[in-house]
Design a protein around this motif. Structure first.
Motif, PDB file in Angstrom:
ATOM      1  N   LYS A  51       0.858  -1.186   0.000  1.00 16.01           N
ATOM      2  CA  LYS A  51       0.000   0.000   0.000  1.00 16.01           C
ATOM      3  C   LYS A  51       0.893   1.234   0.000  1.00 16.01           C
ATOM      4  N   GLN A  52       0.288   2.404  -0.091  1.00 16.56           N
ATOM      5  CA  GLN A  52       1.025   3.675  -0.161  1.00 16.56           C
ATOM      6  C   GLN A  52       2.027   3.856   0.980  1.00 16.56           C
ATOM      7  N   PRO A  53       1.694   3.526   2.234  1.00 15.41           N
ATOM      8  CA  PRO A  53       2.676   3.743   3.313  1.00 15.41           C
ATOM      9  C   PRO A  53       3.967   2.932   3.126  1.00 15.41           C
ATOM     10  N   GLN A  54       3.868   1.682   2.672  1.00  9.64           N
ATOM     11  CA  GLN A  54       5.065   0.867   2.475  1.00  9.64           C
ATOM     12  C   GLN A  54       5.914   1.403   1.320  1.00  9.64           C
ATOM     13  N   ILE A  55       5.262   1.846   0.258  1.00 11.76           N
ATOM     14  CA  ILE A  55       5.985   2.414  -0.886  1.00 11.76           C
ATOM     15  C   ILE A  55       6.689   3.702  -0.480  1.00 11.76           C
ATOM     16  N   THR A  56       5.983   4.565   0.249  1.00 11.97           N
ATOM     17  CA  THR A  56       6.563   5.829   0.707  1.00 11.97           C
ATOM     18  C   THR A  56       7.769   5.577   1.603  1.00 11.97           C
ATOM     19  N   THR A  57       7.660   4.635   2.532  1.00 12.01           N
ATOM     20  CA  THR A  57       8.769   4.318   3.433  1.00 12.01           C
ATOM     21  C   THR A  57       9.995   3.854   2.652  1.00 12.01           C
ATOM     22  N   LEU A  58       9.804   2.951   1.682  1.00  9.07           N
ATOM     23  CA  LEU A  58      10.928   2.467   0.877  1.00  9.07           C
ATOM     24  C   LEU A  58      11.584   3.612   0.114  1.00  9.07           C
ATOM     25  N   LEU A  59      10.790   4.433  -0.552  1.00  6.74           N
ATOM     26  CA  LEU A  59      11.358   5.531  -1.337  1.00  6.74           C
ATOM     27  C   LEU A  59      12.078   6.549  -0.450  1.00  6.74           C
ATOM     28  N   GLU A  60      11.534   6.832   0.720  1.00 10.36           N
ATOM     29  CA  GLU A  60      12.202   7.755   1.652  1.00 10.36           C
ATOM     30  C   GLU A  60      13.524   7.164   2.150  1.00 10.36           C
ATOM     31  N   ASP A  61      13.532   5.862   2.450  1.00  6.32           N
ATOM     32  CA  ASP A  61      14.770   5.205   2.882  1.00  6.32           C
ATOM     33  C   ASP A  61      15.836   5.260   1.793  1.00  6.32           C
ATOM     34  N   LEU A  62      15.442   4.981   0.548  1.00  6.89           N
ATOM     35  CA  LEU A  62      16.388   5.041  -0.570  1.00  6.89           C
ATOM     36  C   LEU A  62      16.918   6.458  -0.763  1.00  6.89           C
ATOM     37  N   LYS A  63      16.034   7.437  -0.680  1.00  9.06           N
ATOM     38  CA  LYS A  63      16.426   8.843  -0.829  1.00  9.06           C
ATOM     39  C   LYS A  63      17.417   9.229   0.270  1.00  9.06           C
ATOM     40  N   ASN A  64      17.133   8.861   1.514  1.00  4.07           N
ATOM     41  CA  ASN A  64      18.031   9.188   2.627  1.00  4.07           C
ATOM     42  C   ASN A  64      19.392   8.520   2.455  1.00  4.07           C
ATOM     43  N   ALA A  65      19.404   7.274   2.030  1.00  4.91           N
ATOM     44  CA  ALA A  65      20.669   6.571   1.810  1.00  4.91           C
ATOM     45  C   ALA A  65      21.487   7.279   0.735  1.00  4.91           C
ATOM     46  N   PHE A  66      20.816   7.687  -0.345  1.00  4.87           N
ATOM     47  CA  PHE A  66      21.499   8.392  -1.432  1.00  4.87           C
ATOM     48  C   PHE A  66      22.041   9.730  -0.942  1.00  4.87           C
ATOM     49  N   GLU A  67      21.223  10.498  -0.226  1.00  8.02           N
ATOM     50  CA  GLU A  67      21.637  11.818   0.260  1.00  8.02           C
ATOM     51  C   GLU A  67      22.763  11.721   1.290  1.00  8.02           C
ATOM     52  N   ASN A  68      22.827  10.604   2.020  1.00  6.88           N
ATOM     53  CA  ASN A  68      23.892  10.401   3.008  1.00  6.88           C
ATOM     54  C   ASN A  68      25.159   9.828   2.386  1.00  6.88           C
ATOM     55  N   GLY A  69      25.133   9.583   1.091  1.00  7.74           N
ATOM     56  CA  GLY A  69      26.312   9.099   0.389  1.00  7.74           C
ATOM     57  C   GLY A  69      26.573   7.617   0.583  1.00  7.74           C
ATOM     58  N   ASN A  70      25.567   6.869   1.034  1.00  5.05           N
ATOM     59  CA  ASN A  70      25.750   5.431   1.205  1.00  5.05           C
ATOM     60  C   ASN A  70      25.921   4.767  -0.158  1.00  5.05           C
ATOM     61  N   GLU A  71      27.005   4.007  -0.298  1.00  2.00           N
ATOM     62  CA  GLU A  71      27.231   3.308  -1.562  1.00  2.00           C
ATOM     63  C   GLU A  71      26.367   2.066  -1.686  1.00  2.00           C
ATOM     64  N   ARG A  72      25.975   1.514  -0.559  1.00  2.30           N
ATOM     65  CA  ARG A  72      25.151   0.306  -0.560  1.00  2.30           C
ATOM     66  C   ARG A  72      23.919   0.526   0.306  1.00  2.30           C
ATOM     67  N   TYR A  73      22.846  -0.125  -0.106  1.00  2.49           N
ATOM     68  CA  TYR A  73      21.612  -0.101   0.683  1.00  2.49           C
ATOM     69  C   TYR A  73      21.028  -1.508   0.609  1.00  2.49           C
ATOM     70  N   PHE A  74      21.025  -2.198   1.740  1.00  3.14           N
ATOM     71  CA  PHE A  74      20.568  -3.577   1.778  1.00  3.14           C
ATOM     72  C   PHE A  74      19.048  -3.614   1.904  1.00  3.14           C
ATOM     73  N   LEU A  75      18.393  -4.185   0.904  1.00 11.03           N
ATOM     74  CA  LEU A  75      16.936  -4.303   0.919  1.00 11.03           C
ATOM     75  C   LEU A  75      16.468  -5.579   1.604  1.00 11.03           C
ATOM     76  N   GLY A  76      17.340  -6.542   1.718  1.00  8.44           N
ATOM     77  CA  GLY A  76      16.966  -7.799   2.342  1.00  8.44           C
ATOM     78  C   GLY A  76      17.234  -8.954   1.400  1.00  8.44           C
ATOM     79  N   GLY A  77      17.041 -10.136   1.936  1.00  9.73           N
ATOM     80  CA  GLY A  77      17.265 -11.333   1.138  1.00  9.73           C
ATOM     81  C   GLY A  77      16.056 -11.675   0.292  1.00  9.73           C
TER      82      GLY A  77
END
Length: 92
Positions: A51-77
């Motif tokens: 649903k929208q909340p899960q999609i928003t959370t994922l996109l915000e997490d990816l955006k924060n990782a990118f803005e923090n300069g993280n080269e890797r972002y583990f989504l899970g297995g």
């Protein structure tokens, strides 16, 4: 640690229905795109709809990782399996 799946992996061989080997490794989004890997989501997995909340959370997490300069972002297995048509099913 030896990675069984890497950029040298022959994905066609992994799709062979006779391949019953269990392998683990990591692959990033760029490699998936470069290898033109298509993942099929079987009908029994499609019942788990985001649903929208899960999609928003994922996109915000990816955006924060990118803005923090993280080269890797583990989504899970994930668990993949070759299906009868020779495609890759994302089963978990």
């Amino acid at each position: 640690m030896h990675t069984l799946i890497d950029k040298e992996t022959n994905f066609e061989k992994l799709l062979d229905p006779k391949n019953i080997r269990i392998a683990s490794g990591s692959i990033n989004l760029l490699e998936i795109i470069k290898e033109d890997i298509t993942l099929n989501i079987p009908i029994y997995q499609r019942l788990y709809v985001w649903k929208q909340p899960q999609i928003t959370t994922l996109l915000e997490d990816l955006k924060n990782a990118f803005e923090n300069g993280n080269e890797r972002y583990f989504l899970g297995g994930v668990m993949l399996s070759a299906n009868k048509e020779g495609n890759i099913d994302l089963i978990d």
